[in-house]
Design an enzyme around this catalytic site. Structure first.
Site, PDB file in Angstrom:
ATOM      1  N   GLY D 164       0.829  -1.198   0.000  1.00 26.68           N
ATOM      2  CA  GLY D 164       0.000   0.000   0.000  1.00 26.68           C
ATOM      3  C   GLY D 164       0.861   1.244   0.000  1.00 26.68           C
ATOM      4  O   GLY D 164       2.039   1.200   0.362  1.00 26.68           O
ATOM      5  N   CYS D 165       0.264   2.354  -0.412  1.00 26.61           N
ATOM      6  CA  CYS D 165       1.040   3.588  -0.519  1.00 26.61           C
ATOM      7  C   CYS D 165       1.483   4.083   0.851  1.00 26.61           C
ATOM      8  O   CYS D 165       2.638   4.477   1.035  1.00 26.61           O
ATOM      9  CB  CYS D 165       0.258   4.652  -1.270  1.00 26.61           C
ATOM     10  SG  CYS D 165      -1.421   4.931  -0.665  1.00 26.61           S
ATOM     11  N   TYR D 166       0.569   4.048   1.816  1.00 30.97           N
ATOM     12  CA  TYR D 166       0.942   4.520   3.156  1.00 30.97           C
ATOM     13  C   TYR D 166       2.029   3.643   3.785  1.00 30.97           C
ATOM     14  O   TYR D 166       3.034   4.168   4.277  1.00 30.97           O
ATOM     15  CB  TYR D 166      -0.289   4.565   4.059  1.00 30.97           C
ATOM     16  CG  TYR D 166      -1.234   5.718   3.816  1.00 30.97           C
ATOM     17  CD1 TYR D 166      -0.794   7.043   3.916  1.00 30.97           C
ATOM     18  CD2 TYR D 166      -2.573   5.498   3.535  1.00 30.97           C
ATOM     19  CE1 TYR D 166      -1.676   8.108   3.729  1.00 30.97           C
ATOM     20  CE2 TYR D 166      -3.462   6.554   3.342  1.00 30.97           C
ATOM     21  CZ  TYR D 166      -3.014   7.858   3.441  1.00 30.97           C
ATOM     22  OH  TYR D 166      -3.885   8.908   3.263  1.00 30.97           O
ATOM     23  N   THR D 168       4.241   1.871   2.325  1.00 31.05           N
ATOM     24  CA  THR D 168       5.506   2.093   1.623  1.00 31.05           C
ATOM     25  C   THR D 168       6.259   3.265   2.228  1.00 31.05           C
ATOM     26  O   THR D 168       7.445   3.160   2.581  1.00 31.05           O
ATOM     27  CB  THR D 168       5.251   2.351   0.123  1.00 31.05           C
ATOM     28  OG1 THR D 168       4.720   1.165  -0.470  1.00 31.05           O
ATOM     29  CG2 THR D 168       6.522   2.756  -0.592  1.00 31.05           C
ATOM     30  N   ALA D 169       5.583   4.385   2.363  1.00 33.67           N
ATOM     31  CA  ALA D 169       6.267   5.581   2.868  1.00 33.67           C
ATOM     32  C   ALA D 169       6.623   5.444   4.340  1.00 33.67           C
ATOM     33  O   ALA D 169       7.706   5.864   4.770  1.00 33.67           O
ATOM     34  CB  ALA D 169       5.391   6.819   2.641  1.00 33.67           C
TER      35      ALA D 169
END
Lengths: 347, 347, 347, 347
Positions: D164-166, D168-169
């Site tokens: 997921g994008c969150y 990942t960061a």
């Protein structure tokens, strides 16, 4: 307070004993209806007696629009209740408005209608653009409520057809030219923020960082603009093209006019200054106006210029589409209809 | 009218014969000073007697801020003229404010100061953060003007230090926890629109479509926040990190608290409801508040939550940084100082 | 990697042994120069041998523009070093460009110049708009680099004057009409994002939620547009008014044309289809184009329409002002000058 | 060309005779699927053999996403056709993905799945968050594709669960701390642009000029983040709160960590530098990273800091949610799975 609202506050109440006019807002959950309700609520000469909603009856207005701070529950449209109001602002969709207005008129309420239903004087044109009209018998009674053009007729009106946002800005830009017989061919290149399309009007991903024209094949506001501009004396072809701005509120019309005769910068400025000298909401500006300068106000900023080489005229007008383009002008008209000071509740 | 202004309008005048308090705004060309001038101008209990500007004296306020519609010429700061005011709102930069405030106080004017000059009680801390203080003798007189925390002291104050925008939102989010002794370690992740940085604060190209933290090495508002939060009873370490939002107005603080003891959702809600039940400008909301809900209002929307697994507490507060975070709260404080209703001119 | 850069990567290198043309970018710290450097860097047929900067020599390009990922240090403009390049893209301000170009030409480098210095064929016009020209002897050599209009001449050029962003979009919208002798009076209502004004071009607070016209008294791009449109055969008066959009990248021209004779929708569509059938970067679209559809691409989306009542013609063109309006078209031209495929490095 | 597309262009073709891997994109009309299709299309080592869509089969990708310039018609998901691909990127909603992936795996295609269906190793957790799993037998095969954490396992994988994008960061910000055993209690205050919610994800009027938290009661990405962070060695409670930014692309995580032991600024910087020294897409930056610096790139910009007083650690990571947060990382993983250079097609 334990809820996100501005509870009934003494400061918002009338400061003297004079009875205030009782006003209902029919259709108070759209952007313009909600703003109309807020403006009535804070208006020292008006009492908001009902705010209706087809879908959100029972909910509170300050839950839907916290920033407006109107601590009132929405009700269904019950004609008896609403009909006791002295006046109503109607903000329901085109087509749905006419029967509501007709009922309110039968009950004696003065009406300012924000829909397009009573703007076009020619029923055939209305039928072609919007479909069969729901109360054609009232078309003759309606006064087109661009206040600066029809002030005296609005004062005497029982039914005011509040203008569209685009025609408002275009007509304020062009009226001095049209009235002076100077207005030949016209291009109105118009740009509006997203709130002009109402709630749910635009997907963020389609609008953000974007800009484009729409309605090139014919926008509904075009017949309204032509009707009024020609009534003022415009002689030439009128082209109207709207564009969608990636902002919330604000509308600018850039108008390009082929004059019917030679004119000069000084003549133009004198013409506009004379025309708008006593207008409380029209500001003449030297440089092209920005929509932000009029945000959340009922002001219209107008600028006129003449191109040296070609002699072509340019006139710009910036308004807030929700205020002067809709709910603000509705209050301005309501003030006149109710014999209140024209600017009351709008400054 | 022939200029882009809202000419002196009867509706904006007092509705009765009572004398209104005479108020000067010193530094009226910045975003907060200009808004303060507008709020004074429209306030039924106040009279705007002067709006000063170092650089723009002679220009009109409604030329610089058309949307505010204040038809008044800016003047240089002439102490004699300003000193005749009953009260002054001072909106000049940190450091420059102290001597101006000192002079106004000598002349007997009540002062609400929007700078940081009188917020920190400890002069050494001030000197370290901002440089040498220009009027340390007044530090003891100043009342920290977070109205909801210090209402009674503000009523009696002659000099109010209006809080910073970040501390305002963080303290309103955390005060109930701190006062109840529940506030252990705290992280305040704060986000503000660009207007928090003042005019000329940000190049469009740096902000648009961007988002980032700043001031990680230590923001000026941190000592102010710590001073007040500890005074309320907070026991733990306080981390404060601001971020820049690509919007104009609006500020949100997301606060993460390690509680000093176990608590429950119901206890928290009861705590916040009790604390803010009578607060006219604080709204408790169930879902995380959005900054747009409070735009152009003096409201603070607060939401508290508890994370099931960890027991960690979360408290959010949304304000308009120019209103509750600056000029709006200044008027709220001025109302108290002048014995006017607290919400007057702010609804 | 330990720095915010995309280190020299094999994938960015040429895939075969053929020597690549050596290209310098002079003035690589502005928005267009930096994009030009990035496009050269990633171009399989070009080698970026130098990127110069007056103010930022010594800094790295990927520090100033991390999103471009060009891991190269900026150098001062050292004529000897730069002069060894086969070609140069010059992106320095109007006026400053001419002497730089002249020097590069003396050293034998092919030049694509992004400034206005070589766009106007008439020196008197240039001198009036921009001041005395720095290298008038080169005016006769320069080819106006709107690729779609001058492709063959660009191929043979040693000095290409890359067009302005506004003229690029207006000319692509209007060229088929002008070439067909259909173009009478024209209004070009143009709207550009903020990056058109370069770095530091706009204060966020002036642009956000705002929209207005500017340069009504005469924009620098007007003579360039007139020169080229008349050369194509346009007969009437040309009015050009730019507006500032609250977005970063994107430019739309809405053009309103009084045709010199009656025409039809079908004739227009056939005309545009024939004109742009083989153009790799021009896309004809049925609905008004949006600037977002061409963001970060070298494409120009064009739409033509005819208003039923008046017969007036409308032509829209959307481009990315930094790409087709500046650096992208510069690469397109450079490809032609260097006998590379026209689209190389741009897809 | 006569349509708004970039016609099949030689420059986009492979430059040598080597066979390219055949790749299908299943679900190419969402934002991430469409970007994945574009990245495959332009990738020198890949051939886009099919782009499927349930609702838009028959339409062209460059009609839906003109800016991507992929001149290919969408097809229905025909397993036979798609199954002939060497590999597939699957970008269909959670729940719908599992059976599609299972079928592709049966046909022998390597799969990078962008949904959440194979990210959680514990089926019970998946079932609780998303509902019954459609292909639990494959859970054991899937490799969690945060490339920087699992590079070698991804190389050998036949099914990659793209993160997921969150997460990942957040993981890129925190991994060095967790791996070093320094990571105690963590708050992840995350902010994402609207494209993170997919097409039609947000009404413009709800997002513009707004900012707020959401999912406070528990966001779907929280279990994924906890699973991976704990696997790296994090010991404390993990709080994760997402917020919605009024921008299109971009995601920032601000992470606040209570360290398990005392540490120093220098130790932290050394730790991060060592961890990310050889990472082609991770850039360490000194100042808090901005999302704009990584827009339209696969880069992750990471910054670590230590608060002097409290010793609390702060770690920030900025990515483009559509690139490193979704389609870009999918290509990065696909490169590894197919034994291509990891950065190919992404610079």
């Amino acid at each position: 307070m334990s809820e996100a609202s501005t509870a009934s506050d003494p400061a918002a109440q009338p400061l003297d004993g004079e009875p205030r006019a009782r006003v209902a807002v029919v259709g108070a959950t759209g952007l313009t209806g909600a703003l109309a309700a807020r403006l009535v609520w804070r208006h020292p000469g008006l009492e908001l007696v009902a705010a209706t909603s087809r879908c959100d009856a029972g909910r509170r207005l300050d839950e839907l629009y916290p920033q407006h701070g109107v601590p009132m529950a929405l009700t269904a449209l019950e004609p008896d209740a609403v009909g006791e109001a002295d006046a109503a602002i109607v903000a329901v969709p085109h087509g749905a408005s006419a029967p509501v207005v007709a009922d309110l008129r039968r009950r004696g309420a003065l009406v300012v209608d924000l829909s397009a239903d009573f703007r076009l004087r020619d029923q055939a044109t209305y039928d072609r653009v919007y479909g069969p009209h729901g109360a054609p018998e009232l078309l003759g009674d309606a006064v087109y409520g661009l206040t600066e053009l029809n002030r005296e007729r609005v004062r005497d009106a029982e039914l005011v057809a509040n203008p569209g946002c685009y025609p408002t800005a275009a007509l304020l830009a062009l009226a001095p030219l049209a009235e002076a017989g100077l207005c030949g061919d016209v291009v109105v290149d118009a740009k509006s923020g997203v709130s002009g399309a109402g709630r749910g009007g635009a997907d963020f991903a389609d609008v953000v960082e974007n800009f484009k024209a729409y309605g090139v094949e014919g926008h509904r506001h075009a017949p309204e603009l032509s009707q009024e501009l020609q009534a003022l004396g415009a002689a030439g072809a009128i082209t109207f093209v709207p564009h969608l701005l990636p902002i919330d509120q604000g509308l600018l019309t850039s108008c390009y006019v082929t004059p019917t005769r030679e004119t000069s910068h000084d003549e133009l400025v004198a013409l506009y200054e004379a025309r708008y000298a006593d207008e409380p909401f029209v500001g003449l500006v030297d440089a092209p106006p920005g929509v932000r300068d009029v945000r959340d106000t009922n002001a219209a900023h107008v600028c006129v210029a003449r191109e040296d080489g070609s002699g072509r005229l340019m006139a710009f007008c910036a308004i807030d589409n929700l205020w002067k383009g809709a709910a603000g002008q509705a209050i301005q008209n309501l003030n006149l209809v109710l014999d209140l000071p024209e600017t009351e509740g709008l400054l």
